[in-house]
Each structure stands twice: as C-alpha cells, then as structure tokens.
Enzyme design. Structure first.
Site, PDB file in Angstrom:
ATOM      1  N   CYS A 168       0.847  -1.186   0.000  1.00  8.35           N
ATOM      2  CA  CYS A 168       0.000   0.000   0.000  1.00  8.35           C
ATOM      3  C   CYS A 168       0.888   1.243   0.000  1.00  8.35           C
ATOM      4  O   CYS A 168       1.804   1.361   0.819  1.00  8.35           O
ATOM      5  CB  CYS A 168      -0.900  -0.006   1.233  1.00  8.35           C
TER       6      CYS A 168
ATOM      7  N   CYS B 287       0.471   3.191   3.574  1.00  8.07           N
ATOM      8  CA  CYS B 287       0.920   2.683   4.876  1.00  8.07           C
ATOM      9  C   CYS B 287       1.966   1.567   4.782  1.00  8.07           C
ATOM     10  O   CYS B 287       2.404   1.050   5.806  1.00  8.07           O
ATOM     11  CB  CYS B 287      -0.273   2.204   5.695  1.00  8.07           C
TER      12      CYS B 287
ATOM     13  N   CYS C 173      -7.755  -5.490 -18.721  1.00  7.87           N
ATOM     14  CA  CYS C 173      -8.703  -4.457 -18.300  1.00  7.87           C
ATOM     15  C   CYS C 173      -8.071  -3.065 -18.197  1.00  7.87           C
ATOM     16  O   CYS C 173      -8.780  -2.074 -18.094  1.00  7.87           O
ATOM     17  CB  CYS C 173      -9.358  -4.831 -16.972  1.00  7.87           C
TER      18      CYS C 173
ATOM     19  N   CYS D 114      -7.447  -0.994   1.678  1.00  5.45           N
ATOM     20  CA  CYS D 114      -6.396  -1.497   2.561  1.00  5.45           C
ATOM     21  C   CYS D 114      -6.978  -1.615   3.962  1.00  5.45           C
ATOM     22  O   CYS D 114      -7.588  -0.677   4.472  1.00  5.45           O
ATOM     23  CB  CYS D 114      -5.212  -0.535   2.551  1.00  5.45           C
TER      24      CYS D 114
ATOM     25  N   CYS E 222      -5.177   1.079   6.535  1.00  3.62           N
ATOM     26  CA  CYS E 222      -5.347   2.543   6.474  1.00  3.62           C
ATOM     27  C   CYS E 222      -6.591   2.992   5.712  1.00  3.62           C
ATOM     28  O   CYS E 222      -6.818   4.185   5.552  1.00  3.62           O
ATOM     29  CB  CYS E 222      -4.108   3.183   5.866  1.00  3.62           C
TER      30      CYS E 222
ATOM     31  N   HIS F  74      -8.511   3.478  -0.647  1.00  4.91           N
ATOM     32  CA  HIS F  74      -9.227   2.874  -1.773  1.00  4.91           C
ATOM     33  C   HIS F  74      -8.182   2.293  -2.720  1.00  4.91           C
ATOM     34  O   HIS F  74      -7.238   2.975  -3.103  1.00  4.91           O
ATOM     35  CB  HIS F  74     -10.069   3.923  -2.501  1.00  4.91           C
TER      36      HIS F  74
ATOM     37  N   HIS G 160     -11.346  -2.484  -7.179  1.00  8.33           N
ATOM     38  CA  HIS G 160     -12.523  -3.337  -7.029  1.00  8.33           C
ATOM     39  C   HIS G 160     -12.145  -4.797  -7.281  1.00  8.33           C
ATOM     40  O   HIS G 160     -11.148  -5.081  -7.935  1.00  8.33           O
ATOM     41  CB  HIS G 160     -13.619  -2.918  -8.009  1.00  8.33           C
TER      42      HIS G 160
ATOM     43  N   ASP H  28     -14.607 -12.620 -12.109  1.00  9.23           N
ATOM     44  CA  ASP H  28     -14.306 -13.100 -13.456  1.00  9.23           C
ATOM     45  C   ASP H  28     -12.807 -13.362 -13.658  1.00  9.23           C
ATOM     46  O   ASP H  28     -12.289 -13.236 -14.762  1.00  9.23           O
ATOM     47  CB  ASP H  28     -14.821 -12.108 -14.508  1.00  9.23           C
TER      48      ASP H  28
ATOM     49  N   ARG I  74     -10.835 -11.391  -9.704  1.00  4.87           N
ATOM     50  CA  ARG I  74      -9.950 -10.422 -10.344  1.00  4.87           C
ATOM     51  C   ARG I  74      -9.930  -9.161  -9.486  1.00  4.87           C
ATOM     52  O   ARG I  74     -10.888  -8.401  -9.480  1.00  4.87           O
ATOM     53  CB  ARG I  74     -10.418 -10.088 -11.764  1.00  4.87           C
TER      54      ARG I  74
END
Length: 131
Positions: free
Chosen positions: A47, A50, A65, A96, A99, A102, A105, A109, A117
């Site tokens: 991350c 942190c 993707c 995470c 902390c 974001h 997602h 699949d 994934r």
C-alpha cells in the site's frame, strides 16, 4: 493489525495529487496509464499509504482491463471489501485494511484457483522487488 488513521490534510501532505485522489477520495486512474499495468517484476506490492503488503507478484495476471490484476491478496486480512453502488453499477470496492486506502474493485471473473480479479490502481501500490 493496528489501524493507521490520519486526517485528510495529513494524507494530502504525504501523497502526490493523483495518489491522494485515488487512495483517499476513491477516484480511478485512467486505464492502461498505471506504472504497474504491464510490470512482470517479481516481488511484493505494498500500500502506498501505509506500506502494508497487499499482493504477491506471483498472483498477478494480464486481464486486459487496463489496471494491474491479481487473483488473490497476500493474506485474508490485507483488505476489506465494501459494496459499491456508485456509477449505476453494483461492485465490490477493496480497501487497505490497515489505512482504508481505496485500492480498486474485485470482480468474480478471474482465473483459477480463485476465480477473482482484484482490479487495482497502480498509484495505490509500491512494488518491492525480490532479490
């Protein structure tokens, strides 16, 4: 794991603008723009906020993707999952666990063995290569 908490002002002072917008405000980097999208380096992804280990490179795969994709986090307690109904979709956001940054997602699949994934923004990660 001890939770790391900072004010938005503290996060803003330590992160660059794109990291702040994605990690703290749940934005998304442009597809195919991230530094780790095509990386094949062996190591552990941490991350950016942190330094908590999140993914091992052995679980990274090319999903096409536009974001780094992994089929499994480094440990069951590495992240939290939250139902996300923004943008007219139902998705599962991953953050995470230490902390609350974001990360991206998770979608059902992915490849075996998990079928998942984890679609993660590069700006949320720091890769520490294995020696």
């Amino acid at each position: 794991m001890e939770k790391l908490q900072k004010t938005l002002e503290e996060w803003k002072a330590m992160l660059d603008p794109e990291q702040y917008n994605v990690c703290r405000l749940s934005a998304t980097e442009r597809p195919f723009s991230g530094k780790y999208n095509d990386t094949k380096t062996d190591g552990v992804y941490h991350c950016v906020c942190c330094n908590e280990p999140l993914f091992d490179s052995t679980t990274k795969f090319d999903s096409g993707c536009g974001w780094p994709s992994f089929y499994r986090p480094i440990g069951e307690s590495a992240m939290t999952e939250i139902r996300d109904t923004s943008h007219g979709m139902i998705r599962t956001e991953v953050k995470c666990a230490r902390c609350d940054a974001h990360l991206g997602h998770v979608f059902p699949d992915g490849p075996p063995p998990t079928g998942l994934r984890y679609c993660i923004n590069s700006v949320c990660l720091n890769l520490e290569p294995r020696e």
